[in-house]
Design an enzyme around this catalytic site. Structure first.
Site, mmCIF file in Angstrom:
data_model
loop_
_atom_site.group_PDB
_atom_site.id
_atom_site.type_symbol
_atom_site.label_atom_id
_atom_site.label_comp_id
_atom_site.label_asym_id
_atom_site.label_seq_id
_atom_site.Cartn_x
_atom_site.Cartn_y
_atom_site.Cartn_z
ATOM 1 N N GLU A 195 0.833 -1.198 0.000
ATOM 2 C CA GLU A 195 0.000 0.000 0.000
ATOM 3 C C GLU A 195 0.875 1.258 0.000
ATOM 4 O O GLU A 195 1.832 1.319 0.769
ATOM 5 C CB GLU A 195 -0.929 0.030 1.212
ATOM 6 C CG GLU A 195 -1.958 1.139 1.081
ATOM 7 C CD GLU A 195 -2.936 1.192 2.238
ATOM 8 O OE1 GLU A 195 -4.122 1.448 1.980
ATOM 9 O OE2 GLU A 195 -2.526 0.990 3.381
ATOM 10 N N MET A 331 0.300 -2.882 8.510
ATOM 11 C CA MET A 331 -0.382 -2.939 7.218
ATOM 12 C C MET A 331 -1.394 -4.068 7.238
ATOM 13 O O MET A 331 -1.057 -5.197 7.559
ATOM 14 C CB MET A 331 0.649 -3.142 6.097
ATOM 15 C CG MET A 331 0.038 -3.369 4.744
ATOM 16 S SD MET A 331 -1.013 -1.984 4.241
ATOM 17 C CE MET A 331 -2.220 -2.842 3.254
ATOM 18 N N GLU A 332 -2.639 -3.729 6.841
ATOM 19 C CA GLU A 332 -3.778 -4.612 7.065
ATOM 20 C C GLU A 332 -4.008 -5.681 6.028
ATOM 21 O O GLU A 332 -5.142 -6.088 5.772
ATOM 22 C CB GLU A 332 -5.043 -3.765 7.161
ATOM 23 C CG GLU A 332 -5.433 -3.059 5.876
ATOM 24 C CD GLU A 332 -4.855 -1.676 5.710
ATOM 25 O OE1 GLU A 332 -5.387 -0.892 4.918
ATOM 26 O OE2 GLU A 332 -3.865 -1.363 6.387
ATOM 27 N N GLU A 366 -5.943 -2.244 12.730
ATOM 28 C CA GLU A 366 -5.728 -3.148 11.595
ATOM 29 C C GLU A 366 -6.861 -4.164 11.446
ATOM 30 O O GLU A 366 -7.237 -4.521 10.323
ATOM 31 C CB GLU A 366 -4.385 -3.865 11.732
ATOM 32 C CG GLU A 366 -3.180 -2.952 11.864
ATOM 33 C CD GLU A 366 -3.109 -1.900 10.775
ATOM 34 O OE1 GLU A 366 -3.251 -2.243 9.584
ATOM 35 O OE2 GLU A 366 -2.932 -0.713 11.106
ATOM 36 N N HIS A 369 -9.755 -2.642 9.706
ATOM 37 C CA HIS A 369 -9.531 -2.568 8.268
ATOM 38 C C HIS A 369 -10.006 -3.818 7.532
ATOM 39 O O HIS A 369 -10.251 -3.761 6.324
ATOM 40 C CB HIS A 369 -8.037 -2.398 7.981
ATOM 41 C CG HIS A 369 -7.594 -0.978 7.902
ATOM 42 N ND1 HIS A 369 -8.223 -0.029 7.127
ATOM 43 C CD2 HIS A 369 -6.535 -0.339 8.475
ATOM 44 C CE1 HIS A 369 -7.577 1.125 7.240
ATOM 45 N NE2 HIS A 369 -6.553 0.964 8.054
ATOM 46 N N GLU A 388 -8.956 4.802 6.409
ATOM 47 C CA GLU A 388 -8.166 5.138 7.594
ATOM 48 C C GLU A 388 -8.972 5.876 8.666
ATOM 49 O O GLU A 388 -8.768 5.661 9.859
ATOM 50 C CB GLU A 388 -6.934 5.952 7.192
ATOM 51 C CG GLU A 388 -6.003 5.232 6.225
ATOM 52 C CD GLU A 388 -5.468 3.909 6.768
ATOM 53 O OE1 GLU A 388 -5.596 3.639 7.980
ATOM 54 O OE2 GLU A 388 -4.913 3.132 5.972
#
Length: 954
Positions: A195, A331-332, A366, A369, A388
């Site tokens: 991402e 990071m999800e 996370e 997400h 977000e």
């Protein structure tokens, strides 16, 4: 940034079939460009950019054409952790919506070996693919596959590509990471982070969030390693030469940026949620015993989200892994969430109360997400706040429900206060803002998307009520599952009727008299979409000006600006065309009732039911606006705080402290008024309120100290120690009390030692000596570790010992505290040594360089050193971090935004101009210049007042 898989565990009972309509998507995509012209390739060189080989490249735009839609990727990857490269191949099933002679994909730093095309019929009869000519256009990170014949609309084709590349050196794409074992051995792993626009560094793809597809992944590895990906492993095949090949289940439909795969030798702990999802926490072998808190938190939070959203997590497993080298906090990736070690691991011996709050919040973020971002994805990066902002907001809801003892709702106030600092500058931006280039897209990952997004959602929740807001969220998620949403899809949040709510006649009983995006509020129809557009499409924050006149309240809204005062000629121009729909709340001295009103015009008048000595707007600070009380309004509130502060809610007291200091920065109040308000803090019993008041007073001291205004800094130091001495003396050097009590005593003791308070220095030095004598084995209370290390670092022997322990420590939480302590040294040669180690990247990892520069810049002895270092090493820094990356923005901001004199402003301006002349432009440049200008004006306006006030108070 998160990913989910397509298979639902058969043992789980779905409450909602989120796969409904899955097969209709291809038909929808077919209609996207049904009336568009065919895409022909001509040899008119003037009409196209020039490809790397000198030929015309058949596509001019940054965005990909939508005539070829990816449906499925079959991806094979074989990383070599010795030669640090990888070979790979893929087969992409695509659907053609319009005739075209080329296929455009994203690709960056990949060597394309071969590309072929098969029609669906060719594939069915096992016919070999036709070789394609490949053109590359690096400025747009695109490749073109030229097809020998036009692709036919509504047919499927298969694109096969063989490619190879080096494992990247930074933190993007498919990159290498290293860690050191207890025995001193360095080991390597390969990890992905895609991402926003880095999947193209790992495999050629349609690297835009709208192009969702399914992914079947195979990873080849050595037997000493394991491979992880979004989905569970189906099987492992043994190959010649001792290699193994892992095959993973096909994912659910998702965007490329959520794909993830890792090859490592990590260990894990696992558990199962109440609905049957296997959750595993991975870490390097020497740190896996720090994973238990994360496992407990993940299981609780995943259970909570499934119930709250009324949608089961759609994958059979969820892995969370601590990566030794990682650019962001986490990071999800769907089903395989990657974290910086400090954001996932918790060591009871070295992790403090604030560390626990941080780890819990990041895990909650996370996991949120997995629904907001993965299940429902923004259509384009201009609306990244839909990912977000929602995830930041859901931290508040989820952690409050699962870990109420962490009192995260008090922390959430700071989330909003932090972004107000940015949003009160003219250089701020709207929540939803156009972004096209990769650098512009990276810049969207900032406090406006994360914090302001969360704060306006919290305000909306308070406006709609918790129940209706939750219903709206569920409706939004179900409506857009496996699809993409835009900023103007607000109506889904207000249309809280779900299919199950409708009567047989098709009427939603609760909203039968409303249009699809209207709510009845205080007897008037309120358009949620219309209201929220005023918060997402215009930048800034409103100032509510309140004047009490007997039983009437005169209200006026303005744009709140710091550094631009009412008397400045540009102030009026900057106010034009700004109008918010503000959901106001207020309470009075005569009643605990929370009154509500929506201000949709520049001015309004409210009638009070009875006489009252004071009125307080923005109850519990749930609204995203600043309040200024004209006339005697502030005096009445300050009097109340001094007489009996408990008549005002704790969050209201925090809000008053925040607003009064913000108004000083805007030139609407004098500094002595704000300082007078802090007098009541001696009687304050709320730790969050004390911390807020303390933070502003400490900020004043730091500003004076950094600016070398020694007479004021000395007087302020004496005032703080005298005023807070009873409170400081009550603090214990232990880890006792609530999370906020622990954070308060950590902050108070840190301030006391920073101000050279003799008893504090003596106690910290004593603990440090005992720790050294025990060879680092003594367990010092975790909440005071950074204080002890900072005091210990002031001697040469202590500093050197800390650096040795930094290299040996297996706790990232401890390493952070040691590095902070090292950065507080008064010796510039030691600070320079740290920066050299940070650039080298062995002892101090590159991932920690931005935080190190920030810490050194906060040190009065290091601020000039840090600024000089950035200018002298700018070219080297850009080799380590992307121009628009969070690290670069932190490095720029933290080494410059504290300056408060005109000479420094000119220095910074000239540096930025030189960068722009080289083609480097970032929004942060203007933000920093405006911040320094604001600091200069603040000092000019308030320094005489501060000097006088201190003389009268000490």
């Amino acid at each position: 940034m998160f990913h989910y898989s397509a298979v639902v565990n058969s043992c789980r009972t779905p409450r909602f079939n989120i796969h409904t309509g899955f097969y209709c998507l291809a038909a929808i995509l077919l209609q996207i460009s049904i009336c568009s012209p065919s895409y022909h390739f001509t040899e008119d060189a003037g009409a196209f950019p020039v490809a790397a080989n000198g030929e015309p490249f058949p596509w001019q735009k940054l965005r990909l054409p939508n005539v070829v839609i990816p449906l499925h990727y079959d991806l094979f990857v074989h990383p070599n952790l010795t030669s640090l490269d990888f070979v790979a191949s893929e087969k992409i099933e695509v659907l053609v919506s319009n005739a075209t002679q080329f296929i455009i994909l994203h690709s960056k730093d990949l060597e394309i070996m071969n590309a072929t095309l098969q029609s669906e019929e060719d594939s069915r009869y096992m016919k070999p693919g036709r070789e394609l000519k490949v053109l590359s256009y690096p400025p747009h990170q695109q490749i073109a596959l030229l097809v020998p014949e036009k692709l036919i609309p509504h047919l499927k084709y298969y694109v096969a590509i063989d490619f190879q590349a080096k494992l990247a050196d930074g933190f993007e794409g498919f990159y290498k990471s290293t860690y050191r074992t207890v025995g001193g051995e360095t080991r390597i792993l390969a990890v992905t982070d895609f991402e926003p626009t880095q999947a193209r560094m790992a495999f050629p793809c349609f690297d835009e969030p709208l192009f969702k597809a399914n992914f079947s992944i195979k990873i080849r590895r050595e037997s000493r390693h394991i491979a992880l990906s979004n989905m569970p492993k189906i099987k492992t095949i043994e190959l010649d030469g001792g290699l193994l090949e892992d095959h993973f289940e096909t994912t659910v439909k998702m965007s490329t940026y959520l794909v993830a795969y890792i090859v490592c030798d990590f260990h894990s702990v696992s558990g199962t949620t109440s609905s049957g999802v296997k959750v595993s926490i991975y870490a390097s072998p020497d740190k896996w015993n720090q994973t238990y808190y994360a496992l407990q938190a993940s299981l609780k939070l995943l259970d909570f989200y499934e119930k709250y959203f009324d949608i089961n997590y759609p994958l059979p497993k969820l892995d969370l892994i601590a990566i030794p080298d990682f650019g962001s906090g986490a990071m999800e990736n769907w089903g395989l969430i990657t974290y910086k070690e400090t954001s996932l691991l918790f060591d009871p011996k070295t992790s403090s109360a604030s560390d626990k709050l941080w780890v819990t919040r990041v895990i909650a973020h996370e996991l949120a997400h997995q629904w907001f971002g993965n299940l429902v994805t923004m259509e384009w990066w201009n609306d990244i706040w839909l990912n977000e902002g929602f995830a930041n907001y859901m931290e508040l809801i989820a952690v409050n429900a699962t870990y109420p003892e962490l009192q995260v709702d008090d922390y959430f106030l700071n989330v909003c206060f932090e972004v107000i600092t940015r949003d009160s500058l003219n250089s701020s931006r709207p929540v939803s803002k156009p972004a096209e280039t990769p650098t512009q897209i990276q810049e969207m990952f900032d406090e406006v998307s994360y914090n302001k997004g969360a704060c306006i959602l919290n305000m909306l929740r308070d406006f709609l009520t918790e129940e209706k807001f939750q219903k709206g969220i569920i409706h939004y998620l179900k409506k857009f599952s496996y699809r993409n949403a835009r900023n103007d899809d607000w109506s889904s949040l207000s249309n809280s009727c779900l299919e199950s709510d409708f009567t047989s006649g098709g009427v939603c009983p609760s909203d039968s008299k409303m249009t699809s995006n209207m709510l009845t509020f205080l007897g008037e129809n309120v358009g949620v979409k219309e209201m929220m557009t005023t918060w997402t499409l215009q930048k800034g924050i409103p100032l509510l000006v309140v004047k009490q006149d007997g039983c009437s309240l005169r209200l006026q809204q303005e744009r709140f600006l710091k550094g631009v005062f009412q008397e400045d000629p540009e102030w009026r121009v900057l106010q034009e065309r700004y109008l918010w729909h503000i959901p106001l709340t207020y309470s009075t001295s005569s009643s605990n009732v929370i009154h509500r009103h929506i201000l949709k015009s520049k001015t309004d008048i409210l009638d009070l039911p009875e006489k009252t000595s004071w009125v307080k707007f923005n109850v519990d600070s749930n609204g995203y606006y600043i309040v200024h009380y004209e006339g005697h309004g502030w005096d009445q509130l300050i009097t109340q705080l001094n007489q009996n502060h408990t008549l005002l809610r704790p969050k209201d007291r925090i809000g008053l402290i925040h607003d009064v200091f913000q108004l000083v920065g805007a030139g609407r109040l004098t500094l002595d008024k704000a300082l007078d308000m802090t007098h009541y803090l001696q009687r304050e019993t709320s730790s969050p309120a004390l911390l807020k008041g303390l933070s502003y007073l400490e900020l004043l001291y730091r500003m004076m100290d950094r600016s070398n205004i020694s007479d004021v800094s000395e007087n302020l130091k004496h005032y703080l120690l005298q005023y807070f001495k009873p409170l400081i003396d009550r603090q214990s050097w232990s880890d006792e009390g609530s999370v906020w009590d622990r954070m308060l005593h950590s902050a108070l003791l840190k301030l006391a030692c920073d101000l050279n308070h003799a008893p504090c220095i003596q106690k910290a030095a004593e603990l440090f000596s005992q720790w050294m004598e025990s060879s680092g084995k003594l367990n010092i209370p975790t909440d005071v570790l950074n204080i002890v290390y900072s005091v210990g670092a002031q001697t040469t022997a202590g500093w050197n010992y800390l650096l040795e322990q930094y290299e040996l420590s297996m706790s990232s939480a401890e390493k952070n505290k040691i590095l902070y302590g090292l950065s507080t040294s008064k010796h510039q040669e030691k600070l320079l040594k740290l920066l050299e180690l940070g650039m080298e990247g062995k002892v101090i990892k590159i991932q920690d360089l931005a935080a190190l520069l920030h810490a050194i810049a906060r040190n009065p002895k290091g601020q000039q050193l840090a600024w000089d270092f950035v200018r002298e090493n700018w070219t080297h820094l850009l080799k380590k971090f992307d121009l628009g990356s969070f690290d670069i923005r932190i490095i720029i901001s933290s080494t410059t935004s504290h300056f408060s004199c005109k000479d420094k402003l000119q220095e910074v301006k000239l540096f930025f101009e030189s960068l722009e002349a080289q083609g480097s432009h970032l929004d942060i440049f203007q933000i920093v210049l405006e911040t320094i200008t604001k600091n200069i004006k603040w000092l000019e306006k308030n320094l005489p007042t501060l000097r006088t006030w201190l003389l009268l108070s000490t």
